[in-house]
Design a protein around this motif. Sequence first.
Motif, PDB file in Angstrom:
ATOM      1  N   LEU A  92       0.841  -1.191   0.000  1.00 48.41           N
ATOM      2  CA  LEU A  92       0.000   0.000   0.000  1.00 48.41           C
ATOM      3  C   LEU A  92       0.878   1.244   0.000  1.00 48.41           C
ATOM      4  CD1 LEU A  92      -1.500   0.809   3.480  1.00 48.41           C
ATOM      5  CD2 LEU A  92       0.065  -1.096   3.206  1.00 48.41           C
ATOM      6  N   ASP A  93       0.278   2.348  -0.429  1.00 47.07           N
ATOM      7  CA  ASP A  93       0.959   3.626  -0.455  1.00 47.07           C
ATOM      8  C   ASP A  93       0.716   4.362   0.853  1.00 47.07           C
ATOM      9  OD1 ASP A  93       1.934   3.250  -3.025  1.00 47.07           O
ATOM     10  OD2 ASP A  93       0.171   4.153  -3.968  1.00 47.07           O
ATOM     11  N   VAL A  94       1.767   5.019   1.343  1.00 47.80           N
ATOM     12  CA  VAL A  94       1.657   5.791   2.574  1.00 47.80           C
ATOM     13  C   VAL A  94       2.257   7.171   2.346  1.00 47.80           C
ATOM     14  CG1 VAL A  94       1.678   3.808   4.134  1.00 47.80           C
ATOM     15  CG2 VAL A  94       3.851   4.840   3.443  1.00 47.80           C
ATOM     16  N   ASP A  95       1.747   8.148   3.090  1.00 49.19           N
ATOM     17  CA  ASP A  95       2.304   9.489   3.093  1.00 49.19           C
ATOM     18  C   ASP A  95       3.270   9.633   4.268  1.00 49.19           C
ATOM     19  OD1 ASP A  95       0.628  10.113   0.975  1.00 49.19           O
ATOM     20  OD2 ASP A  95      -0.934  10.947   2.268  1.00 49.19           O
ATOM     21  N   VAL A  96       4.350  10.336   4.043  1.00 52.81           N
ATOM     22  CA  VAL A  96       5.268  10.656   5.135  1.00 52.81           C
ATOM     23  C   VAL A  96       4.652  11.826   5.899  1.00 52.81           C
ATOM     24  CG1 VAL A  96       7.596  11.359   5.773  1.00 52.81           C
ATOM     25  CG2 VAL A  96       7.244   9.852   3.809  1.00 52.81           C
ATOM     26  N   GLU A  97       4.095  11.519   7.047  1.00 51.84           N
ATOM     27  CA  GLU A  97       3.415  12.539   7.852  1.00 51.84           C
ATOM     28  C   GLU A  97       4.401  13.484   8.515  1.00 51.84           C
ATOM     29  OE1 GLU A  97      -0.135  12.395  11.153  1.00 51.84           O
ATOM     30  OE2 GLU A  97       1.646  11.172  11.551  1.00 51.84           O
ATOM     31  N   SER A  98       5.518  12.944   8.970  1.00 45.29           N
ATOM     32  CA  SER A  98       6.531  13.778   9.614  1.00 45.29           C
ATOM     33  C   SER A  98       7.865  13.062   9.591  1.00 45.29           C
ATOM     34  CB  SER A  98       6.143  14.103  11.066  1.00 45.29           C
ATOM     35  OG  SER A  98       6.089  12.926  11.851  1.00 45.29           O
ATOM     36  N   VAL A  99       8.932  13.854   9.657  1.00 42.35           N
ATOM     37  CA  VAL A  99      10.299  13.360   9.780  1.00 42.35           C
ATOM     38  C   VAL A  99      10.902  14.043  10.999  1.00 42.35           C
ATOM     39  CG1 VAL A  99      12.568  13.171   8.705  1.00 42.35           C
ATOM     40  CG2 VAL A  99      10.507  13.074   7.280  1.00 42.35           C
ATOM     41  N   ARG A 100      11.441  13.241  11.901  1.00 47.12           N
ATOM     42  CA  ARG A 100      11.921  13.799  13.178  1.00 47.12           C
ATOM     43  C   ARG A 100      13.307  13.267  13.493  1.00 47.12           C
ATOM     44  NH1 ARG A 100       8.930  13.146  19.115  1.00 47.12           N
ATOM     45  NH2 ARG A 100      10.743  13.739  20.383  1.00 47.12           N
ATOM     46  N   GLU A 101      14.183  14.124  13.990  1.00 45.50           N
ATOM     47  CA  GLU A 101      15.504  13.697  14.436  1.00 45.50           C
ATOM     48  C   GLU A 101      15.387  13.124  15.838  1.00 45.50           C
ATOM     49  OE1 GLU A 101      20.073  15.388  15.032  1.00 45.50           O
ATOM     50  OE2 GLU A 101      18.464  16.733  14.377  1.00 45.50           O
ATOM     51  N   GLU A 102      15.770  11.857  16.006  1.00 50.42           N
ATOM     52  CA  GLU A 102      15.643  11.176  17.297  1.00 50.42           C
ATOM     53  C   GLU A 102      16.967  11.096  18.045  1.00 50.42           C
ATOM     54  OE1 GLU A 102      12.855  10.447  18.514  1.00 50.42           O
ATOM     55  OE2 GLU A 102      11.462  10.297  16.817  1.00 50.42           O
ATOM     56  N   ALA A 103      18.076  11.138  17.328  1.00 48.14           N
ATOM     57  CA  ALA A 103      19.416  11.072  17.921  1.00 48.14           C
ATOM     58  C   ALA A 103      20.399  11.418  16.820  1.00 48.14           C
ATOM     59  CB  ALA A 103      19.693   9.679  18.492  1.00 48.14           C
ATOM     60  N   ASP A 104      21.674  11.467  17.142  1.00 50.89           N
ATOM     61  CA  ASP A 104      22.679  11.729  16.112  1.00 50.89           C
ATOM     62  C   ASP A 104      22.546  10.701  14.999  1.00 50.89           C
ATOM     63  OD1 ASP A 104      23.565  13.704  17.792  1.00 50.89           O
ATOM     64  OD2 ASP A 104      25.405  12.661  18.416  1.00 50.89           O
ATOM     65  N   ASP A 105      22.322  11.181  13.775  1.00 50.29           N
ATOM     66  CA  ASP A 105      22.233  10.330  12.585  1.00 50.29           C
ATOM     67  C   ASP A 105      21.062   9.358  12.621  1.00 50.29           C
ATOM     68  OD1 ASP A 105      24.371  11.430  11.181  1.00 50.29           O
ATOM     69  OD2 ASP A 105      25.833  10.147  12.197  1.00 50.29           O
ATOM     70  N   VAL A 106      20.044   9.638  13.416  1.00 56.32           N
ATOM     71  CA  VAL A 106      18.846   8.796  13.454  1.00 56.32           C
ATOM     72  C   VAL A 106      17.614   9.652  13.207  1.00 56.32           C
ATOM     73  CG1 VAL A 106      17.396   7.222  14.807  1.00 56.32           C
ATOM     74  CG2 VAL A 106      19.884   7.158  15.063  1.00 56.32           C
ATOM     75  N   LEU A 107      16.864   9.300  12.174  1.00 57.25           N
ATOM     76  CA  LEU A 107      15.590   9.951  11.870  1.00 57.25           C
ATOM     77  C   LEU A 107      14.460   8.956  12.052  1.00 57.25           C
ATOM     78  CD1 LEU A 107      16.328  11.886   8.538  1.00 57.25           C
ATOM     79  CD2 LEU A 107      16.327  12.797  10.871  1.00 57.25           C
ATOM     80  N   SER A 108      13.320   9.443  12.547  1.00 63.70           N
ATOM     81  CA  SER A 108      12.111   8.628  12.547  1.00 63.70           C
ATOM     82  C   SER A 108      11.144   9.191  11.520  1.00 63.70           C
ATOM     83  CB  SER A 108      11.449   8.601  13.928  1.00 63.70           C
ATOM     84  OG  SER A 108      10.895   9.864  14.256  1.00 63.70           O
ATOM     85  N   LEU A 109      10.408   8.305  10.863  1.00 67.88           N
ATOM     86  CA  LEU A 109       9.382   8.673   9.897  1.00 67.88           C
ATOM     87  C   LEU A 109       8.043   8.190  10.407  1.00 67.88           C
ATOM     88  CD1 LEU A 109      11.992   8.875   8.158  1.00 67.88           C
ATOM     89  CD2 LEU A 109      10.662   7.956   6.242  1.00 67.88           C
ATOM     90  N   SER A 110       7.073   9.082  10.452  1.00 63.49           N
ATOM     91  CA  SER A 110       5.692   8.723  10.749  1.00 63.49           C
ATOM     92  C   SER A 110       4.953   8.579   9.428  1.00 63.49           C
ATOM     93  CB  SER A 110       5.029   9.801  11.618  1.00 63.49           C
ATOM     94  OG  SER A 110       3.671   9.497  11.860  1.00 63.49           O
ATOM     95  N   LEU A 111       4.330   7.431   9.212  1.00 66.62           N
ATOM     96  CA  LEU A 111       3.697   7.095   7.941  1.00 66.62           C
ATOM     97  C   LEU A 111       2.204   6.889   8.137  1.00 66.62           C
ATOM     98  CD1 LEU A 111       6.317   4.384   6.854  1.00 66.62           C
ATOM     99  CD2 LEU A 111       6.357   6.839   6.311  1.00 66.62           C
ATOM    100  N   VAL A 112       1.396   7.504   7.286  1.00 68.21           N
ATOM    101  CA  VAL A 112      -0.055   7.341   7.341  1.00 68.21           C
ATOM    102  C   VAL A 112      -0.541   6.855   5.983  1.00 68.21           C
ATOM    103  CG1 VAL A 112      -0.340   9.111   9.111  1.00 68.21           C
ATOM    104  CG2 VAL A 112      -0.466   9.757   6.698  1.00 68.21           C
ATOM    105  N   ALA A 113      -1.650   6.127   5.991  1.00 67.16           N
ATOM    106  CA  ALA A 113      -2.173   5.578   4.743  1.00 67.16           C
ATOM    107  C   ALA A 113      -2.532   6.702   3.777  1.00 67.16           C
ATOM    108  CB  ALA A 113      -3.404   4.723   5.024  1.00 67.16           C
ATOM    109  N   HIS A 114      -2.150   6.546   2.514  1.00 71.22           N
ATOM    110  CA  HIS A 114      -2.416   7.565   1.501  1.00 71.22           C
ATOM    111  C   HIS A 114      -3.909   7.797   1.324  1.00 71.22           C
ATOM    112  CE1 HIS A 114      -1.388  10.124  -1.849  1.00 71.22           C
ATOM    113  NE2 HIS A 114      -2.114   9.403  -2.693  1.00 71.22           N
ATOM    114  N   ASP A 115      -4.721   6.753   1.531  1.00 74.37           N
ATOM    115  CA  ASP A 115      -6.172   6.888   1.383  1.00 74.37           C
ATOM    116  C   ASP A 115      -6.848   7.313   2.682  1.00 74.37           C
ATOM    117  OD1 ASP A 115      -6.034   4.584   2.922  1.00 74.37           O
ATOM    118  OD2 ASP A 115      -6.737   3.239   1.333  1.00 74.37           O
TER     119      ASP A 115
END
Length: 358
Positions: A52-75
């Motif tokens: 399924l397709d998802v939208d990247v809802e947010s990108v957040r820096e969690e630590a040095d060189d670590v990003l978290s991505l929050s993904l929500v359904a495109h529909d």
Amino acid sequence: MGTVTVAPEFAPSAGLRALGVVMDVYKHVFAAGKTAQLLSRSNPVRRSGFDLDVDVESVREEADDVLSLSLVAHDGLRLPEWKPGAHLDVFLPSGRQRQYSLCGDPADRMRYRIAVRRIGDGGGGSREVHEAVRTGDVLRIRGPRNAFTFIRASSYLFVAGGIGITPILPMVRAADAAGARWKMVYLGRSRSTMPFLDELSGCAGGELEIRPDDEFGTPDATDLIDRAEPGAAVYVCGPPPVIEAAQRTMFVVNPTGSLHTERFSALPVRDGKAFDIRLARTGTTIRVGADEPALAAIRRAIPGAVYSCQQGFCGTCKVAVLAGGVDHRDRTLLDSERADYMLSCVSRASGDSLVLDL
């Protein structure tokens, strides 16, 4: 991606004792039915039918060189359910396919969360996430799939090294919510490199130990495993040295427990021997070393050769075999496929050479 090892019984003194051990194991593994799954299935992941397709809802820096991505359904609909230990296959804008553990809340069906550490000398997937993926982008995912099963147990020991915290974090929360006894040891280079420290501190029902190397030095595996109660379920995820040390020491220190591991890098080659691969489309012959995966040799000649898990689960590196015998080391290919295909990340030649449709 995940493995489970159950402690062997040592030298039963009589036949009745051995029978009793067998019955105890039977009751522990099978009688609990739906509430306690000890062993992973031989093929614990599906390969198709749930993209399924998802939208990247947010990108957040969690630590040095670590990003978290929050993904929500495109529909905008609810996402498929998942359990601690599950991962997603993520198809990046370049076409690369990579696997990332879900590290959010399984009760939140509106969003998934993954976290990615930037690996400068890796295969390029983590760099692409850090450099190219932005809020509002649309990604395709496959899953969730689970090869790192979280079992019901009375006590747990969790050991996470670096980004290995991602599958472990939901497990700690689940154990804490269930009122189980648990201990957690979190390893890393320094506190600034260790994501989700604040979230772990919110799990107050167990024992949490933060051990960055710059404060405590390199940990001793025996000392870590010794923290587990007898019979505990021990979950370890992190760099290969951490996992391999746990495998060496687990059943010396805690012979009644069960060890569950997951790694994010290629499996080490066991009992390998060197062989040649001829790439049929170009006529190029490449040498595969005794201690390297066939995939690594292929990528020297074809840098864009596709792969994902590097552990024989996902099937991304499946390639047609035109000649030669294969030493199959995966858990994914169907029996009907094994005469004509191999997974180059783990499987090897059973003889001196292979010809591949590459």
